[in-house]
Motif scaffolding. Structure first.
Motif, PDB file in Angstrom:
ATOM      1  N   ASN A  24      37.914  13.485  28.132  1.00  0.00           N
ATOM      2  CA  ASN A  24      37.167  14.563  28.444  1.00  0.00           C
ATOM      3  C   ASN A  24      36.636  15.034  27.196  1.00  0.00           C
ATOM      4  O   ASN A  24      35.502  15.888  27.275  1.00  0.00           O
ATOM      5  CB  ASN A  24      38.259  15.526  28.849  1.00  0.00           C
ATOM      6  N   ILE A  25      37.064  14.825  26.048  1.00  0.00           N
ATOM      7  CA  ILE A  25      36.288  15.367  24.894  1.00  0.00           C
ATOM      8  C   ILE A  25      35.161  14.578  24.676  1.00  0.00           C
ATOM      9  O   ILE A  25      34.142  14.859  24.323  1.00  0.00           O
ATOM     10  CB  ILE A  25      37.363  15.022  23.782  1.00  0.00           C
ATOM     11  N   TYR A  26      35.200  13.303  25.094  1.00  0.00           N
ATOM     12  CA  TYR A  26      33.803  12.474  25.172  1.00  0.00           C
ATOM     13  C   TYR A  26      32.634  12.931  25.890  1.00  0.00           C
ATOM     14  O   TYR A  26      31.535  13.035  25.573  1.00  0.00           O
ATOM     15  CB  TYR A  26      34.076  10.960  25.179  1.00  0.00           C
ATOM     16  N   ASP A  31      27.896  16.294  26.988  1.00  0.00           N
ATOM     17  CA  ASP A  31      27.251  17.389  27.256  1.00  0.00           C
ATOM     18  C   ASP A  31      26.538  18.287  26.045  1.00  0.00           C
ATOM     19  O   ASP A  31      25.460  18.988  26.331  1.00  0.00           O
ATOM     20  CB  ASP A  31      28.218  18.060  28.111  1.00  0.00           C
ATOM     21  N   LEU A  32      27.334  18.172  25.160  1.00  0.00           N
ATOM     22  CA  LEU A  32      26.801  19.197  23.781  1.00  0.00           C
ATOM     23  C   LEU A  32      25.696  18.411  23.202  1.00  0.00           C
ATOM     24  O   LEU A  32      24.430  19.154  22.961  1.00  0.00           O
ATOM     25  CB  LEU A  32      27.925  19.381  22.959  1.00  0.00           C
ATOM     26  N   PHE A  39      24.848   9.329  18.034  1.00  0.00           N
ATOM     27  CA  PHE A  39      26.086   9.866  17.938  1.00  0.00           C
ATOM     28  C   PHE A  39      26.992   9.400  19.129  1.00  0.00           C
ATOM     29  O   PHE A  39      28.250   9.346  18.703  1.00  0.00           O
ATOM     30  CB  PHE A  39      25.704  11.426  18.280  1.00  0.00           C
ATOM     31  N   LEU A  40      26.701   9.446  20.382  1.00  0.00           N
ATOM     32  CA  LEU A  40      27.329   8.663  21.359  1.00  0.00           C
ATOM     33  C   LEU A  40      28.166   7.189  20.881  1.00  0.00           C
ATOM     34  O   LEU A  40      29.445   7.178  21.083  1.00  0.00           O
ATOM     35  CB  LEU A  40      26.810   8.499  22.703  1.00  0.00           C
ATOM     36  N   THR A  41      27.357   6.234  20.182  1.00  0.00           N
ATOM     37  CA  THR A  41      28.036   5.188  19.603  1.00  0.00           C
ATOM     38  C   THR A  41      29.038   5.390  18.604  1.00  0.00           C
ATOM     39  O   THR A  41      30.278   4.880  18.695  1.00  0.00           O
ATOM     40  CB  THR A  41      27.032   4.278  19.060  1.00  0.00           C
TER      41      THR A  41
END
Length: 140
Positions: A24-26, A31-32, A39-41
């Motif tokens: 959920n944090i991911y 979303d942010l 950043f996602l990696t």
């Protein structure tokens, strides 16, 4: 025995924590920050490390602990080290092979994790059985 139980518990807890809680944090970070690949990696790497590091450290401690056990008994040290190393390596390779080529595709991730946890608990039970069986013959 404690290491095998620790591997089972940390693997289970880490997977549940990452999938249930940190997932959920991911999604919130996505979303942010949107589709920023760097950043996602980075977030994926951090979550993967958090999930894999605790059981991997415990797995890595099993062979050195077995070597201490063999050293303390001074029984066929070189032969024992070679056997332990080969069995440990063979078990790791076999586990990766069966998991990657069969279990994940046929029973899914959750069932594969459950099988791994049960195998670690079985290994702990075998160690306990051997320990109790050899207790009267310990250190002369």
């Amino acid at each position: 025995m404690i290491l095998e139980i620790g591997i089972a518990i940390t693997a289970l807890l880490a997977s549940v924590a990452v999938i249930s809680l940190l997932g959920n944090i991911y999604v919130s970070f996505h979303d942010l920050f949107g589709d920023n690949p760097i950043f996602l990696t980075a977030v994926r790497v951090i979550l993967s490390i958090g999930c894999l590091l605790p059981p991997a450290v415990l797995m890595g401690a099993t062979l050195p602990l077995l070597l201490v056990f063999i050293t303390n008994r001074n029984h066929f040290f070189q032969k024992g080290v070679g056997r332990l190393y080969s069995i440990n390596t063979f078990g790791a390779v076999l586990g990766v092979f069966i998991t990657g080529f069969f279990l994940l595709g046929s029973v899914g991730e959750s069932s594969t994790l459950s099988i791994a946890v049960l195998l670690n608990l079985l290994a702990a039970a075998v160690v306990l059985w051997f320990d109790r069986r050899s207790a009267p013959f310990e250190k002369t």
